[in-house]
Design an enzyme around this catalytic site. Sequence first.
Site: not given
Ligand code: ACO
Length: 356
Positions: A111, A247, A277
């Site tokens: 990214c 980004h 993204n």
């Molecule tokens: N739909 C419903 N529930 C979900 C989903 C979904 N798509 N994804 C995760 N959950 C659930 C999880 O299972 C978890 O459930 P639990 O509490 O029962 O265990 C709950 O939601 C919370 O999960 P977390 O992973 O803690 O959620 P978080 O608030 O951290 O959000 C996310 C997850 C959106 C992936 C976040 O961590 C994020 O944005 N991380 C960065 C991701 C990113 O941007 N990556 C790319 C950057 S680098 C690049 O671009 C290559």
Amino acid sequence: MTAPMITGWGKCLPPAVLSNADLERLTDTSDAWISTRTGIKGRRISHAETSDLAAVAGRHALAAAGLSPAEIDLVIVATCTPDRLVPSAAALVQAKVGAVRAAALDLNAACSGFLYGLVVADQMVRTGSMRRVLVIGAEKLHFFLDFTDRATSVLFGDGAGAVVVEPSEEEGGLLSFELGTDGTAADILCIAGSGTEGAPAAERRPRVEMEGPTVFRRAVEAMGEASARVLEKAGLTVADVDLLIPHQANRRIVEATARRLGLDEGKVMVNLEAYGNTSAASIPIALAEALEAGRVGAGARLLFAAFGGGLTWAAAVYRWGARVAPLEVSEAALPPTSRSGRDLLEPNVVFYGKGG
Ligand code: ACO
């Protein structure tokens, strides 16, 4: 010495949309969860290849700069989803846009790739070794998404954005930059088995794998800290920033980064609700849309920040020139398609063994 400046810009978004409602039918997720946790409402799914997206964005950037393809010396395609490993996507783009005199190379910093490419182009032009460089960020990420994995499949989309960098008599251009990598954290965001190491297991196709919360925390830290350092290097403060173009990973990451810097949210470019993204494509698409929306004025001080697989990060302070309108407009477009986003996912869905 004349400053290398961005003189052209363009984008290419494939027409097929995959909505959050479409995803609700593929995996255990909901529009409410995706909207509140990421800010994403839809993403584009490409019926064409990465080099096609890149070539269309590149043609728009060339027109905006008022240049013909033969005037380009170097094509850089920042991508982690090239059509093929050999030849590079950039070689395919060189042929597709007709940049007959240009050298071509791919650059993979996930990214952060576009900002890495922008810095390479700037330094090439600054030394005089290249005169005009076409820098493109392009991705067809959906190919590497497992649409049964709700943790990754809801986040990404396809697209391309491009700029032309060339010498200018104006003051400005890249005032400061920082590029960084922490390869010890390679596994927290990766597409394992996509290269010589072989597939992770016979039945699994290489796919985006991610420790979301770790990536989230590290993205906010790295983008915030690198942004503060490049501002200091440029002799500027946060108050001098006209627009942050980050980004477009996740609205919460963008907001947390702006908060950490103390930057007013009205000075942040966000378009991820429509595209998700798009990795290396996200910053040049956002830049093109910021210009279209009149959010980049003559002499504007822009702050760019990115973070991605590697782990990589990049930040830069950029002083825009006087011209904020394209010199010419290109009619370049992808071949038309009547297929929906959901139709285009069929090969992935079949492969991972789930119907929709
Ligand atoms: N739909 C419903 N529930 C979900 C989903 C979904 N798509 N994804 C995760 N959950 C659930 C999880 O299972 C978890 O459930 P639990 O509490 O029962 O265990 C709950 O939601 C919370 O999960 P977390 O992973 O803690 O959620 P978080 O608030 O951290 O959000 C996310 C997850 C959106 C992936 C976040 O961590 C994020 O944005 N991380 C960065 C991701 C990113 O941007 N990556 C790319 C950057 S680098 C690049 O671009 C290559």
